[in-house]
Design an enzyme around this catalytic site. Structure first.
Site, PDB file in Angstrom:
ATOM      1  N   GLU A  51       4.774 -18.938   0.276  1.00 55.17           N
ATOM      2  CA  GLU A  51       5.432 -20.203   0.622  1.00 55.17           C
ATOM      3  C   GLU A  51       5.216 -21.234  -0.484  1.00 55.17           C
ATOM      4  O   GLU A  51       6.130 -21.959  -0.884  1.00 55.17           O
ATOM      5  CB  GLU A  51       4.829 -20.794   1.915  1.00 55.17           C
ATOM      6  CG  GLU A  51       4.961 -19.945   3.158  1.00 55.17           C
ATOM      7  CD  GLU A  51       3.766 -19.015   3.369  1.00 55.17           C
ATOM      8  OE1 GLU A  51       3.286 -18.428   2.384  1.00 55.17           O
ATOM      9  OE2 GLU A  51       3.336 -18.875   4.521  1.00 55.17           O
ATOM     10  N   ARG A 179      -2.720   8.372  -2.337  1.00 56.16           N
ATOM     11  CA  ARG A 179      -4.165   8.156  -2.511  1.00 56.16           C
ATOM     12  C   ARG A 179      -4.431   6.873  -3.282  1.00 56.16           C
ATOM     13  O   ARG A 179      -5.370   6.132  -2.988  1.00 56.16           O
ATOM     14  CB  ARG A 179      -4.794   9.343  -3.252  1.00 56.16           C
ATOM     15  CG  ARG A 179      -4.916  10.591  -2.397  1.00 56.16           C
ATOM     16  CD  ARG A 179      -5.483  11.731  -3.218  1.00 56.16           C
ATOM     17  NE  ARG A 179      -5.620  12.954  -2.416  1.00 56.16           N
ATOM     18  CZ  ARG A 179      -5.955  14.137  -2.926  1.00 56.16           C
ATOM     19  NH1 ARG A 179      -6.191  14.270  -4.233  1.00 56.16           N
ATOM     20  NH2 ARG A 179      -6.069  15.179  -2.128  1.00 56.16           N
ATOM     21  N   THR A 191     -13.270  21.278   5.632  1.00 55.84           N
ATOM     22  CA  THR A 191     -12.381  21.323   4.466  1.00 55.84           C
ATOM     23  C   THR A 191     -13.200  21.339   3.177  1.00 55.84           C
ATOM     24  O   THR A 191     -12.849  22.043   2.223  1.00 55.84           O
ATOM     25  CB  THR A 191     -11.417  20.109   4.507  1.00 55.84           C
ATOM     26  OG1 THR A 191     -10.657  20.208   5.708  1.00 55.84           O
ATOM     27  CG2 THR A 191     -10.489  20.080   3.312  1.00 55.84           C
ATOM     28  N   ASP A 195     -12.422  24.295   0.774  1.00 61.34           N
ATOM     29  CA  ASP A 195     -11.596  24.004  -0.410  1.00 61.34           C
ATOM     30  C   ASP A 195     -12.298  23.203  -1.499  1.00 61.34           C
ATOM     31  O   ASP A 195     -11.747  23.071  -2.599  1.00 61.34           O
ATOM     32  CB  ASP A 195     -10.338  23.208  -0.012  1.00 61.34           C
ATOM     33  CG  ASP A 195      -9.500  23.902   1.061  1.00 61.34           C
ATOM     34  OD1 ASP A 195      -9.560  25.147   1.124  1.00 61.34           O
ATOM     35  OD2 ASP A 195      -8.808  23.209   1.824  1.00 61.34           O
ATOM     36  N   LEU A 199     -10.163  15.009  -4.160  1.00 62.98           N
ATOM     37  CA  LEU A 199      -9.626  13.863  -3.418  1.00 62.98           C
ATOM     38  C   LEU A 199      -9.315  12.634  -4.265  1.00 62.98           C
ATOM     39  O   LEU A 199      -9.051  11.557  -3.730  1.00 62.98           O
ATOM     40  CB  LEU A 199     -10.561  13.445  -2.255  1.00 62.98           C
ATOM     41  CG  LEU A 199     -10.860  14.500  -1.203  1.00 62.98           C
ATOM     42  CD1 LEU A 199     -11.768  13.911  -0.115  1.00 62.98           C
ATOM     43  CD2 LEU A 199      -9.591  15.039  -0.558  1.00 62.98           C
ATOM     44  N   GLU A 252      -7.196  13.272   5.280  1.00 65.94           N
ATOM     45  CA  GLU A 252      -6.468  14.470   4.826  1.00 65.94           C
ATOM     46  C   GLU A 252      -6.917  15.727   5.573  1.00 65.94           C
ATOM     47  O   GLU A 252      -6.786  16.833   5.055  1.00 65.94           O
ATOM     48  CB  GLU A 252      -6.618  14.622   3.307  1.00 65.94           C
ATOM     49  CG  GLU A 252      -5.987  13.468   2.534  1.00 65.94           C
ATOM     50  CD  GLU A 252      -5.583  13.823   1.119  1.00 65.94           C
ATOM     51  OE1 GLU A 252      -5.431  15.022   0.799  1.00 65.94           O
ATOM     52  OE2 GLU A 252      -5.435  12.892   0.312  1.00 65.94           O
ATOM     53  N   PRO A 255      -7.853  19.893  10.638  1.00 61.60           N
ATOM     54  CA  PRO A 255      -7.423  19.641  12.004  1.00 61.60           C
ATOM     55  C   PRO A 255      -8.549  19.287  12.969  1.00 61.60           C
ATOM     56  O   PRO A 255      -8.336  18.492  13.895  1.00 61.60           O
ATOM     57  CB  PRO A 255      -6.767  20.961  12.415  1.00 61.60           C
ATOM     58  CG  PRO A 255      -6.706  21.828  11.217  1.00 61.60           C
ATOM     59  CD  PRO A 255      -7.486  21.205  10.114  1.00 61.60           C
TER      60      PRO A 255
END
Ligand code: NAP
Length: 317
Positions: A51, A179, A191, A195, A199, A252, A255
């Protein structure tokens, strides 16, 4: 031009770079006198609100005019003076806002102006809220906004035998861009064990720096891991991260952790990257068994290379 078009112009100013004023919200403003746009402004990083940026261009010349804003003018002394006082000082007679301010300390700007004779209109615009979704959740709930991002096969699986990736290159690049827009990226220890992901945001601009990289679970982290272990209950960890300034988390998976976040009501948005491939077998799926039905809102579908990206909100901002 009419109200909707002027608001659209104010939204476009924010859409160009929603994190421009990060860690503050980016607000767009358009000043209109006699049906003509006379000034536009967008919040500066570490500086003036949208503004004020607009009004500084036309100071003293817009009495009787209207200001269109993507969020109601603030009514408190924060790092800058209250925008409501500037609206009154300029003699603007009408304010149209596309969203209210969720920050309890600064909210109430429209009410303040109405009490002082200004015509105020509050238009509830989802996009205006979505453009600052992380900040809104952060200030209203005192926890980071959490987006669960997951890549799946067409039959819902999160793994593909013999393959490292489910989705294509375009989706994976978009994930790196995402990311770079989040304050933290998180996975569960399952995970990490499967893996060992890094990240980080790779091969994309990172104007706000690299995200913090979190692993939820008891650990231990593999030797040399650069992830931070989060061992406490999810809500406590999120409250701690918010107290450290983390406004947003890209969750990420996997599950199991995502299911725990969903059951705790701690997932705000889902980003489902679906690849045109069938797993055809067993294995974990993107959404484990949940405690109850969850109906999502504001669905958006886009094509990313050969994949589909489905976005929807569990908690709309
Ligand atoms: N396609 C994709 O987008 C994607 C993404 C991520 C993972 N994956 C795949 O998913 C598989 C791993 O998934 P996952 O479900 O086994 O593991 P996960 O969800 O990553 O991790 C589960 C672990 O999270 C920790 N945790 C922390 N707080 C928890 C809570 N409140 N409730 C439950 N767990 C909590 C526990 O670690 P502790 O045991 O240390 O306590 C638990 O064992 C791998 O095959 C991986 O490749 C796919």
């Amino acid at each position: 031009m009419h109200d909707a078009a002027f608001l659209e112009r104010a939204l476009a100013l924010v859409r160009a770079d929603p994190l421009r004023a990060y860690p503050k919200p980016t607000v767009g403003a358009v000043v209109v006198v006699n049906g003509e746009v006379v000034a536009e402004g967008v919040t500066e990083k570490g500086g003036r609100h949208g503004e004020v940026v607009a009004l500084d261009q036309v100071a003293g010349k817009v009495a009787g005019g209207t200001i269109y804003v993507t969020m109601e003018p603030c009514s408190h002394w924060g790092t800058t003076p209250p925008c409501t006082e500037r609206v009154l000082a300029e003699g603007l007679t009408r304010v149209v806002a596309a969203s209210l301010d969720p920050n309890p300390e600064a909210a109430g700007g429209l009410d303040y102006l109405r009490e002082r004779g200004v015509t105020v209109e509050s238009v509830d615009c989802f996009e205006a809220r979505a453009l600052s979704e992380a900040w809104r959740t952060f200030v209203a709930k005192r926890r980071p906004f959490v987006a669960y991002k997951v890549a799946t096969t067409l039959d819902g699986h999160v793994t593909l035998p013999g393959e490292r990736w489910i989705t294509g290159e375009a989706s994976r690049r978009l994930v790196h861009e995402l990311r770079a827009c989040y304050d933290a990226v998180a996975v569960g220890m399952g995970t990490v064990r499967a893996d060992a992901p890094r990240l980080d945001a790779r091969d994309v601009p990172t104007p706000h720096g690299q995200p913090r990289r979190l692993a939820f679970g008891r650990g231990p982290l593999p030797e040399g891991s650069e992830l931070e272990l989060c061992t406490g209950p999810l809500a406590d960890e999120l409250a701690r991260l918010a107290s450290e300034g983390v406004q947003s988390i890209l969750l990420e998976g996997g599950p199991t952790l995502a299911g725990a976040f969903l059951d705790a009501g701690l997932v705000d948005k889902v980003l489902l990257f679906v690849a045109p491939v069938l797993n055809g077998g067993d294995g974990p799926t993107a959404f484990p068994r949940l405690g109850s039905v969850a109906r999502l809102s504001n669905l958006a579908v886009s094509r990313i290379g050969d994949d589909a990206l489905i976005e929807a909100y569990v908690n709309a901002p």
